[in-house]
Design an enzyme around this catalytic site. Sequence first.
Site, PDB file in Angstrom:
ATOM      1  N   ASP A  56       0.863  -1.178   0.000  1.00  0.00           N
ATOM      2  CA  ASP A  56       0.000   0.000   0.000  1.00  0.00           C
ATOM      3  C   ASP A  56       0.902   1.231   0.000  1.00  0.00           C
ATOM      4  O   ASP A  56       1.685   1.430   0.931  1.00  0.00           O
ATOM      5  CB  ASP A  56      -0.881  -0.023   1.253  1.00  0.00           C
ATOM      6  N   VAL A  57       0.796   2.031  -1.032  1.00  0.00           N
ATOM      7  CA  VAL A  57       1.705   3.171  -1.208  1.00  0.00           C
ATOM      8  C   VAL A  57       1.480   4.276  -0.170  1.00  0.00           C
ATOM      9  O   VAL A  57       2.280   5.195  -0.057  1.00  0.00           O
ATOM     10  CB  VAL A  57       1.623   3.692  -2.670  1.00  0.00           C
ATOM     11  N   LYS A  91      -6.276   9.289   1.144  1.00  0.00           N
ATOM     12  CA  LYS A  91      -4.926   8.934   1.607  1.00  0.00           C
ATOM     13  C   LYS A  91      -3.979   8.642   0.445  1.00  0.00           C
ATOM     14  O   LYS A  91      -2.823   9.063   0.469  1.00  0.00           O
ATOM     15  CB  LYS A  91      -5.004   7.714   2.547  1.00  0.00           C
ATOM     16  N   GLY A 102       8.756  11.062  -2.333  1.00  0.00           N
ATOM     17  CA  GLY A 102       9.943  10.868  -1.497  1.00  0.00           C
ATOM     18  C   GLY A 102      10.866   9.819  -2.104  1.00  0.00           C
ATOM     19  O   GLY A 102      12.088   9.996  -2.154  1.00  0.00           O
ATOM     20  N   ALA A 114      -0.413  10.732 -12.194  1.00  0.00           N
ATOM     21  CA  ALA A 114      -1.693  10.520 -12.872  1.00  0.00           C
ATOM     22  C   ALA A 114      -2.731  11.429 -12.230  1.00  0.00           C
ATOM     23  O   ALA A 114      -3.299  11.114 -11.189  1.00  0.00           O
ATOM     24  CB  ALA A 114      -2.122   9.063 -12.756  1.00  0.00           C
ATOM     25  N   TYR A 145     -12.076  12.521  -4.136  1.00  0.00           N
ATOM     26  CA  TYR A 145     -11.189  12.210  -5.270  1.00  0.00           C
ATOM     27  C   TYR A 145     -10.614  13.492  -5.865  1.00  0.00           C
ATOM     28  O   TYR A 145      -9.408  13.635  -6.042  1.00  0.00           O
ATOM     29  CB  TYR A 145     -11.993  11.450  -6.329  1.00  0.00           C
ATOM     30  N   TYR A 159       7.442  19.810  -4.955  1.00  0.00           N
ATOM     31  CA  TYR A 159       8.687  19.025  -5.080  1.00  0.00           C
ATOM     32  C   TYR A 159       9.496  19.505  -6.281  1.00  0.00           C
ATOM     33  O   TYR A 159      10.719  19.540  -6.247  1.00  0.00           O
ATOM     34  CB  TYR A 159       8.383  17.518  -5.197  1.00  0.00           C
ATOM     35  N   ARG A 186     -18.674   2.491 -13.759  1.00  0.00           N
ATOM     36  CA  ARG A 186     -18.558   3.553 -14.757  1.00  0.00           C
ATOM     37  C   ARG A 186     -19.450   3.242 -15.949  1.00  0.00           C
ATOM     38  O   ARG A 186     -19.905   2.123 -16.155  1.00  0.00           O
ATOM     39  CB  ARG A 186     -17.097   3.716 -15.172  1.00  0.00           C
TER      40      ARG A 186
HETATM   41  N1  UDP Z   1     -23.495   7.024 -15.980  1.00  0.00           N
HETATM   42  C1  UDP Z   1     -24.709   6.544 -16.381  1.00  0.00           C
HETATM   43  N2  UDP Z   1     -25.023   5.232 -16.109  1.00  0.00           N
HETATM   44  C2  UDP Z   1     -24.180   4.380 -15.471  1.00  0.00           C
HETATM   45  C3  UDP Z   1     -22.927   4.873 -15.075  1.00  0.00           C
HETATM   46  C4  UDP Z   1     -22.617   6.204 -15.335  1.00  0.00           C
HETATM   47  O1  UDP Z   1     -25.519   7.263 -16.966  1.00  0.00           O
HETATM   48  O2  UDP Z   1     -24.561   3.210 -15.250  1.00  0.00           O
HETATM   49  C5  UDP Z   1     -23.169   8.419 -16.269  1.00  0.00           C
HETATM   50  C6  UDP Z   1     -22.618   9.225 -15.087  1.00  0.00           C
HETATM   51  O3  UDP Z   1     -23.672   9.792 -14.332  1.00  0.00           O
HETATM   52  C7  UDP Z   1     -21.780  10.268 -15.806  1.00  0.00           C
HETATM   53  C8  UDP Z   1     -21.291   9.544 -17.051  1.00  0.00           C
HETATM   54  O4  UDP Z   1     -22.144   8.426 -17.250  1.00  0.00           O
HETATM   55  O5  UDP Z   1     -22.575  11.359 -16.208  1.00  0.00           O
HETATM   56  C9  UDP Z   1     -19.858   9.039 -16.935  1.00  0.00           C
HETATM   57  O6  UDP Z   1     -19.777   8.366 -15.719  1.00  0.00           O
HETATM   58  P1  UDP Z   1     -18.490   7.553 -15.289  1.00  0.00           P
HETATM   59  O7  UDP Z   1     -18.774   6.995 -13.936  1.00  0.00           O
HETATM   60  O8  UDP Z   1     -18.111   6.610 -16.364  1.00  0.00           O
HETATM   61  O9  UDP Z   1     -17.318   8.632 -15.214  1.00  0.00           O
HETATM   62  P2  UDP Z   1     -17.227  10.148 -14.683  1.00  0.00           P
HETATM   63  O10 UDP Z   1     -16.904  10.903 -15.914  1.00  0.00           O
HETATM   64  O11 UDP Z   1     -18.531  10.618 -14.096  1.00  0.00           O
HETATM   65  O12 UDP Z   1     -16.140  10.105 -13.690  1.00  0.00           O
END
Ligand code: UDP
Length: 314
Positions: A56-57, A91, A102, A114, A145, A159, A186
């Site tokens: 765990d970083v 975290k 570091g 990233a 996030y 840094y 997603r």
């Molecule tokens: N989204 C959706 N249905 C799903 C999952 C996501 O309509 O089952 C929508 C979400 O509300 C957002 C977009 O798709 O508007 C992209 O969501 P994702 O979680 O892929 O990434 P985000 O760009 O929001 O981090």
Amino acid sequence: MRALVTGGAGFLGSHLCERLMAEGWDVVCMDNLSTGDLANIDHLNGQDGFRFVKVDVTDYIHVPGPVDRVFHFASPASPIDYLEMPIPTLKVGSLGTHKALGLARAKSARFVMASTSEVYGDPLEHPQKETYWGNVNPVGPRGVYDEAKRFSEAIVMAYHRYHQLETRIVRIFNTYGPRMRLNDGRALPAFMSQGLRGEDLTVFGDGSQTRSFCFVDDLIDGIWRLSESDEPNPVNIGNPAEMTIKEFAETVCELTGSKSSITYLPLPEDDPKQRRPDITRAREILGWEPKVALAEGLKRTLDYFKTKVDVTDA
Ligand code: UDP
């Protein structure tokens, strides 16, 4: 050359490890496997010059021997993951970035962070240029996030300025491709698994919010070029081809050959209404732009998801 990739067993991290190995580098892949998966690096494990360590970083990290690059890619990255793991997300972006910096400093390694388009929050400027400071709700559910990544960028620049560390910051926009987790929540994995199972596709809100989807191979190529460049300021890497989520759902549905329809569910809190990278900087500095068209990228991704979805009950 030898690289450390934190989050190396994740979606992007594993593709990055693969690219570095293809470039002839040795790779130390570090992951705590909270959202990463050993299956993503199965094909690399056992190859000469590749080593996986389960660490765990956010704890003290140690890598014996020389390190030329540190790629800090560890973090939950999908909204449902960071909602379920808010504190680990904060975290890894704060303590984890500090530890990885570091180590880079101790090894005189170049550091590649990233970062994310989420630093722009629900953007009031469109498309988003790197000079835009963003519109983030720090106390909303996505704040864990967004603010962790904003902190990461700040400490990376500190840094760079204070310790003269060579640093790069990539702001990653929505990316898709093989090795996304089927259930990471997603849009793309959700729509593909729903289409393949013959279930309705769940579009959040009215589907008019926009995203711009980049195929993973294009993204990794942009990151590779940035890491080889001498640009310390943030660079957007993403595909500027913008579409509404409703259009995206329809496209994926058609591709899966499914007769599913769309179910509309409530829009998550603070869901950005629009997102599209301005990639002028990447074009000018890196000579980079995406090459893989959506139809081609989706087809390659669907081939992967077909091996993961149990369609016997579809
Ligand atoms: N989204 C959706 N249905 C799903 C999952 C996501 O309509 O089952 C929508 C979400 O509300 C957002 C977009 O798709 O508007 C992209 O969501 P994702 O979680 O892929 O990434 P985000 O760009 O929001 O981090």
